[in-house]
Design a protein around this motif. Structure first.
Motif, PDB file in Angstrom:
ATOM      1  N   TYR A 114      -4.258  -3.011   2.232  1.00 32.95           N
ATOM      2  CA  TYR A 114      -3.750  -2.386   3.350  1.00 32.95           C
ATOM      3  C   TYR A 114      -3.559  -3.560   4.545  1.00 32.95           C
ATOM      4  N   TYR A 174      -3.843  11.669  12.286  1.00 32.35           N
ATOM      5  CA  TYR A 174      -3.110  10.481  12.297  1.00 32.35           C
ATOM      6  C   TYR A 174      -1.926  10.528  12.645  1.00 32.35           C
ATOM      7  N   THR A 197      -7.528   3.817  10.977  1.00 31.28           N
ATOM      8  CA  THR A 197      -7.625   3.948   9.628  1.00 31.28           C
ATOM      9  C   THR A 197      -8.722   3.031   8.937  1.00 31.28           C
ATOM     10  N   TYR A 234      -4.806   3.725  -6.099  1.00 35.66           N
ATOM     11  CA  TYR A 234      -5.225   4.698  -4.954  1.00 35.66           C
ATOM     12  C   TYR A 234      -4.937   6.049  -5.094  1.00 35.66           C
ATOM     13  N   PHE A 244      -6.728  15.582   3.704  1.00 36.50           N
ATOM     14  CA  PHE A 244      -6.371  14.623   2.670  1.00 36.50           C
ATOM     15  C   PHE A 244      -7.779  13.590   2.463  1.00 36.50           C
ATOM     16  N   GLY A 259      -8.823   9.533   0.590  1.00 33.54           N
ATOM     17  CA  GLY A 259      -8.329   8.365  -0.008  1.00 33.54           C
ATOM     18  C   GLY A 259      -9.412   7.803  -0.704  1.00 33.54           C
ATOM     19  N   LYS A 278     -10.691  14.696   8.061  1.00 33.60           N
ATOM     20  CA  LYS A 278      -9.664  13.845   7.683  1.00 33.60           C
ATOM     21  C   LYS A 278      -8.490  14.801   7.611  1.00 33.60           C
ATOM     22  N   GLY A 333     -13.082   0.627   5.123  1.00 33.52           N
ATOM     23  CA  GLY A 333     -12.257   1.774   4.874  1.00 33.52           C
ATOM     24  C   GLY A 333     -11.886   1.677   3.245  1.00 33.52           C
ATOM     25  N   THR A 334     -11.535   2.833   2.830  1.00 30.81           N
ATOM     26  CA  THR A 334     -10.994   3.064   1.340  1.00 30.81           C
ATOM     27  C   THR A 334      -9.872   2.078   1.269  1.00 30.81           C
ATOM     28  N   ALA A 335      -8.830   2.152   2.041  1.00 29.90           N
ATOM     29  CA  ALA A 335      -7.580   1.493   2.147  1.00 29.90           C
ATOM     30  C   ALA A 335      -7.886   0.105   2.388  1.00 29.90           C
ATOM     31  N   ALA A 336      -8.383   0.023   3.765  1.00 36.68           N
ATOM     32  CA  ALA A 336      -8.727  -1.304   4.308  1.00 36.68           C
ATOM     33  C   ALA A 336      -9.830  -2.287   3.755  1.00 36.68           C
ATOM     34  N   ARG A 340      -4.670   9.867  -3.777  1.00 33.96           N
ATOM     35  CA  ARG A 340      -4.685  10.660  -2.707  1.00 33.96           C
ATOM     36  C   ARG A 340      -4.666  12.293  -3.039  1.00 33.96           C
ATOM     37  N   PHE A 377       1.057  -1.151  -0.089  1.00 43.72           N
ATOM     38  CA  PHE A 377      -0.021  -0.038   0.024  1.00 43.72           C
ATOM     39  C   PHE A 377       0.799   1.354  -0.037  1.00 43.72           C
TER      40      PHE A 377
HETATM   41  C1  COI Z   1      -8.028   5.398   3.450  1.00 42.94           C
HETATM   42  O1  COI Z   1      -8.743   4.572   3.751  1.00 42.94           O
HETATM   43  O2  COI Z   1      -7.901   5.808   2.530  1.00 42.94           O
HETATM   44  C2  COI Z   1      -7.431   6.162   4.406  1.00 42.94           C
HETATM   45  O3  COI Z   1      -7.166   7.306   4.308  1.00 42.94           O
HETATM   46  C3  COI Z   1      -6.867   5.452   5.671  1.00 42.94           C
HETATM   47  C4  COI Z   1      -5.262   5.485   5.938  1.00 42.94           C
HETATM   48  C5  COI Z   1      -4.420   4.894   4.884  1.00 42.94           C
HETATM   49  C6  COI Z   1      -4.832   6.859   6.052  1.00 42.94           C
END
Ligand code: COI
Length: 354
Positions: free
Chosen positions: A170, A200, A234, A138, A72, A74, A195, A301-304, A140, A27
């Protein structure tokens, strides 16, 4: 109003794509050839620039480095087997981004810059989108303050940027999580629902202490009593208790309004489950575990994406689960993946074609 033609585009002379031959993409470690940079000065957004990815010139007195006005988002984009590219719910992230901007006294980013900038950048770098299970591009977007001044006040100048990062999962395995009872992520009246970078940074110490003890993450609880569950930092969290999915509500502004959280709530309801967004105490979770009604615990989550929690530790109680027997969260993940890969129809209008 900024139109597509108003973007200033400088393409790289040497794409790095041919050297990007990674089997397991971690990731957020690799970045595509280009990035978007838009400056805000004298009360106005300047011409958006798409340029080769690389370092940005900054004064060491830039206000973000001292006082941390930084936010930010994601977001993920997917390439269907036919080559078309879709972004998952980008307008929801756009709206949340501007709510975060308001909370941090930063200027609103216009839709033409956020959406059109993202669309153009992805079109240019679309060959970087991985087409493997659990992989995506991804996205950002972020904004930082950029006044060259040391006074503590909202900055007058800002930079809005978008980076693209081909990425894998992630969390690649079910997680061990500890319920946090000392450190605090967010409190009423604070910035928990924004966010912002500081949230964080503030989460790192508690998470590092837990990681040294073999946990993947902590489950944050309320600042006053450490009794009510917030989120994992996260990711948002869901508990399947009996035939009901329970997730902490957003009313006190201490938990992030996750876009995946919202998608999961919709999908759970469509699957016929009762969903409750409400205060959820750790005592209720423990009682459900002891009564045998706590069926599944997972993060979103987006990343998770959708990540199973195989062990939740509260004081000396280890709540352990056999994730292989679970049905609800694996089915949610399967459906969400199928939707994002074009195997299921997009009945909610969640996919935005690039
Ligand atoms: C996301 O899930 O996109 C996040 O922002 C969580 C993390 C990677 C900071």
């Amino acid at each position: 109003m900024i139109a597509a033609a108003d973007f200033n585009i400088t393409l790289t002379q040497q794409s790095r794509l041919k050297d990007f031959d990674v089997k397991e993409i971690p990731f957020g470690k690799y970045f595509t050839d280009h990035m978007l940079v838009v400056d805000y000065t004298n009360g106005e957004w300047q011409t958006p620039q798409i340029m080769p990815y690389g370092p940005i010139p900054m004064s060491p007195a830039s206000s973000v480095l001292h006082y941390g006005q930084a936010i930010f988002e994601g977001i993920k984009a997917y390439k269907f087997p036919d080559g078309n590219v879709y972004i998952f719910r980008p307008y929801d992230n756009f709206k949340r981004f501007n709510l975060s901007a308001e909370r941090m006294v930063m200027p609103q980013v216009p839709e033409e810059i956020f959406m059109e900038g993202m669309r153009q950048l992805i079109s240019i770098d679309n060959k970087w989108i991985p087409q493997k299970p659990d992989h995506a591009l991804y996205i950002r977007p972020f904004m930082i303050s950029n006044d060259e001044a040391l006074g503590v006040k909202p900055s007058g100048s800002y930079k809005f940027m978008i980076l693209l990062s081909p990425t894998g999962p992630y969390y690649s395995a079910p997680m061990r999580i500890r319920v946090e009872e000392y450190y605090v992520r967010a409190s009423k009246g604070g910035v928990g629902s924004a966010k912002c970078a500081g949230n964080y940074a503030a989460s790192l110490y508690g998470a590092t202490v837990a990681q040294k003890e073999g946990f993947d993450q902590v489950l944050w609880t309320d600042a006053e009593e450490h009794k009510y569950i917030h989120e994992c930092g996260t990711m948002n969290v869901f508990f399947i208790i009996g035939d009901t999915a329970v997730t902490p509500d957003l009313n006190e502004g201490t938990t992030l309004a996750g876009v995946t959280r919202d998608s999961v709530i919709t999908m759970l309801k469509e699957a016929g489950l009762k969903v409750e967004e409400r205060p959820l105490s750790i005592d209720e979770v423990v009682a459900a575990y002891k009564a045998g009604t706590l069926k599944e615990v997972f993060g979103t989550g987006t990343a998770a994406t959708i990540s199973p929690i195989k062990e939740l530790v509260y004081r000396d109680l280890e709540m352990k689960f056999d994730v292989n027997t679970w049905t609800i969260s694996p089915e949610l993940k399967r459906k969400l993946d199928a939707l994002r890969n074009g195997e299921l129809p997009d009945t909610h209008g969640w996919l935005y074609k690039v």
